[in-house]
Design a protein around this motif. Structure first.
Motif, PDB file in Angstrom:
ATOM      1  N   GLN A 124      22.578  -4.971 -41.733  1.00  0.00           N
ATOM      2  CA  GLN A 124      21.517  -5.205 -40.758  1.00  0.00           C
ATOM      3  C   GLN A 124      22.058  -5.643 -39.404  1.00  0.00           C
ATOM      4  O   GLN A 124      21.416  -5.433 -38.378  1.00  0.00           O
ATOM      5  CB  GLN A 124      20.529  -6.239 -41.301  1.00  0.00           C
ATOM      6  CG  GLN A 124      19.225  -6.297 -40.532  1.00  0.00           C
ATOM      7  CD  GLN A 124      18.051  -6.671 -41.410  1.00  0.00           C
ATOM      8  OE1 GLN A 124      18.074  -6.482 -42.624  1.00  0.00           O
ATOM      9  NE2 GLN A 124      17.017  -7.198 -40.800  1.00  0.00           N
ATOM     10  N   PHE A 125      23.251  -6.252 -39.387  1.00  0.00           N
ATOM     11  CA  PHE A 125      23.874  -6.661 -38.127  1.00  0.00           C
ATOM     12  C   PHE A 125      25.211  -5.948 -37.957  1.00  0.00           C
ATOM     13  O   PHE A 125      26.252  -6.585 -37.742  1.00  0.00           O
ATOM     14  CB  PHE A 125      24.061  -8.183 -38.095  1.00  0.00           C
ATOM     15  CG  PHE A 125      22.774  -8.945 -38.076  1.00  0.00           C
ATOM     16  CD1 PHE A 125      21.852  -8.770 -37.064  1.00  0.00           C
ATOM     17  CD2 PHE A 125      22.474  -9.848 -39.084  1.00  0.00           C
ATOM     18  CE1 PHE A 125      20.658  -9.470 -37.039  1.00  0.00           C
ATOM     19  CE2 PHE A 125      21.283 -10.552 -39.076  1.00  0.00           C
ATOM     20  CZ  PHE A 125      20.373 -10.365 -38.047  1.00  0.00           C
ATOM     21  N   TYR A 217      11.813 -10.390 -35.810  1.00  0.00           N
ATOM     22  CA  TYR A 217      13.216 -10.499 -35.416  1.00  0.00           C
ATOM     23  C   TYR A 217      14.065 -10.833 -36.638  1.00  0.00           C
ATOM     24  O   TYR A 217      13.731 -11.722 -37.405  1.00  0.00           O
ATOM     25  CB  TYR A 217      13.379 -11.585 -34.355  1.00  0.00           C
ATOM     26  CG  TYR A 217      12.464 -11.414 -33.158  1.00  0.00           C
ATOM     27  CD1 TYR A 217      12.518 -10.266 -32.374  1.00  0.00           C
ATOM     28  CD2 TYR A 217      11.544 -12.401 -32.809  1.00  0.00           C
ATOM     29  CE1 TYR A 217      11.694 -10.107 -31.273  1.00  0.00           C
ATOM     30  CE2 TYR A 217      10.715 -12.247 -31.703  1.00  0.00           C
ATOM     31  CZ  TYR A 217      10.781 -11.096 -30.943  1.00  0.00           C
ATOM     32  OH  TYR A 217       9.965 -10.936 -29.851  1.00  0.00           O
ATOM     33  N   ALA A 218      15.192 -10.129 -36.802  1.00  0.00           N
ATOM     34  CA  ALA A 218      16.030 -10.328 -37.996  1.00  0.00           C
ATOM     35  C   ALA A 218      15.138 -10.296 -39.233  1.00  0.00           C
ATOM     36  O   ALA A 218      15.123 -11.203 -40.056  1.00  0.00           O
ATOM     37  CB  ALA A 218      16.797 -11.645 -37.916  1.00  0.00           C
ATOM     38  N   ILE A 221      14.889 -10.890 -44.086  1.00  0.00           N
ATOM     39  CA  ILE A 221      16.123 -11.529 -44.558  1.00  0.00           C
ATOM     40  C   ILE A 221      15.752 -12.872 -45.175  1.00  0.00           C
ATOM     41  O   ILE A 221      15.240 -13.762 -44.486  1.00  0.00           O
ATOM     42  CB  ILE A 221      17.143 -11.732 -43.426  1.00  0.00           C
ATOM     43  CG1 ILE A 221      17.545 -10.380 -42.821  1.00  0.00           C
ATOM     44  CG2 ILE A 221      18.373 -12.469 -43.940  1.00  0.00           C
ATOM     45  CD1 ILE A 221      18.458 -10.501 -41.622  1.00  0.00           C
ATOM     46  N   LYS A 224      16.838 -17.350 -44.369  1.00  0.00           N
ATOM     47  CA  LYS A 224      17.112 -17.527 -42.938  1.00  0.00           C
ATOM     48  C   LYS A 224      16.322 -18.722 -42.409  1.00  0.00           C
ATOM     49  O   LYS A 224      15.147 -18.894 -42.740  1.00  0.00           O
ATOM     50  CB  LYS A 224      16.726 -16.253 -42.187  1.00  0.00           C
ATOM     51  CG  LYS A 224      16.867 -16.327 -40.670  1.00  0.00           C
ATOM     52  CD  LYS A 224      16.325 -15.069 -40.015  1.00  0.00           C
ATOM     53  CE  LYS A 224      14.855 -14.904 -40.339  1.00  0.00           C
ATOM     54  NZ  LYS A 224      14.196 -13.851 -39.542  1.00  0.00           N
ATOM     55  N   GLN A 226      14.954 -20.261 -38.895  1.00  0.00           N
ATOM     56  CA  GLN A 226      14.755 -19.692 -37.567  1.00  0.00           C
ATOM     57  C   GLN A 226      13.802 -20.538 -36.731  1.00  0.00           C
ATOM     58  O   GLN A 226      12.797 -21.030 -37.223  1.00  0.00           O
ATOM     59  CB  GLN A 226      14.189 -18.275 -37.705  1.00  0.00           C
ATOM     60  CG  GLN A 226      13.925 -17.557 -36.386  1.00  0.00           C
ATOM     61  CD  GLN A 226      13.492 -16.123 -36.625  1.00  0.00           C
ATOM     62  OE1 GLN A 226      14.306 -15.244 -36.897  1.00  0.00           O
ATOM     63  NE2 GLN A 226      12.196 -15.883 -36.526  1.00  0.00           N
TER      64      GLN A 226
END
Length: 281
Positions: A124-125, A217-218, A221, A224, A226
């Motif tokens: 993903q990144f 965003y992101a 996942i 996480k 955030q």
């Protein structure tokens, strides 16, 4: 793949063009204030609201390919059209179902579900050398969203649920001194709290804290942590042109921590969108 992008862009801008034409036929836009608009994921929060029947939001990330749209199928069912995933061959479906409207202390309540299937392993990144998020197989979150309009200018949002994933690996990407964890057939909790402040009819302020999967965003996942602060701006809200008065921008600053990898990402982010109520010509 280029022809798929072209077809998706044509579809998206046909929606916008038809909207602009219908609005130009009318004497006044129905959206003259952000206060009157339904917000589904401000600053990556989860709200208890759904779009009205026939309402549309087309969202464009800062990428060269189409992103996603939301569609009010009925007053109580909102669907996402995930162009980016579909063009990449990834089945992705998101629906939100209204369960209750706000009534005094009882909040507006909605059930939201999102499913994705990754046939192949996805990093993903892939553009980061210090963080590697590998996902594969089924990913499915389910959650209950609640929203309170505390007064004309402030909304509070709470959301909780869980995500299931077939496979995810979260690591620092260092093959020598690797820090990370891998999870298979795993269920993880999700939680978020968000606050909106409607400063002016053309600008709003938002902040959200979350744990686990989010939508914008992101996305998708687990585990996480955030925090976001954001502003939404409608720069041409007084325009008589439908394409302009429906135009919006979300500008955000994100900090996402991945404790399993002992890494984080921090920085500005955002996207453009157009929000309108479909009108018969």
């Amino acid at each position: 793949m280029a022809y798929k992008y072209f077809i998706a862009y044509v579809f998206a801008f046909l929606l916008l063009d038809c909207y602009a034409y219908s609005q130009n036929k009318s004497t006044q836009s129905s959206h003259k204030s952000l206060i009157n608009e339904t917000m589904l994921h401000p600053a990556d929060a989860f709200t208890g609201y759904t779009l009205n029947k026939g309402a549309w939001i087309y969202n464009q990330a800062l990428t060269p390919y189409p992103s996603w749209a939301w569609w009010g199928i009925t007053d109580r069912i909102t669907a996402e059209l995930d162009f980016e995933c579909w063009l990449g061959g990834v089945p992705s479906f998101n629906f939100r179902f209204a369960l209750a409207n706000q009534n005094n202390a009882r909040p507006a309540i909605a059930f939201e579900t999102m499913y994705q299937f990754l046939d192949n392993e996805l990093d993903q990144f892939h553009n980061l050398d210090y963080l590697k998020i590998l996902r594969e197989g089924n990913n499915w979150y389910n959650r209950i969203n609640m929203s309170w309009q505390l007064n004309n200018n402030i909304h509070l949002h709470l959301s909780g649920g869980a995500s299931y994933t077939d496979f995810i690996s979260i690591s620092n990407g260092d093959s020598i001194n690797i820090i990370g964890k891998t999870f298979q057939n795993y269920i993880s909790p999700d939680f978020s709290i968000g606050l909106d402040y409607f400063l002016k009819k053309w600008i709003t302020l938002h902040t959200t804290a979350s744990y686990g999967s989010t939508f914008l965003y992101a996305d998708n996942i687990i585990r996480k942590q955030q925090i976001l602060i954001a502003s939404r701006i409608a720069p041409f809200i007084n325009s008589t042109k439908g394409f302009l008065n429906s135009f919006r921008v979300e500008l955000a600053f994100l900090h996402a921590n991945f404790a399993d990898a002992n890494e984080s990402i921090t920085g500005p982010i955002g996207y453009l969108y157009w929000q309108w109520q479909w009108k018969k010509l």
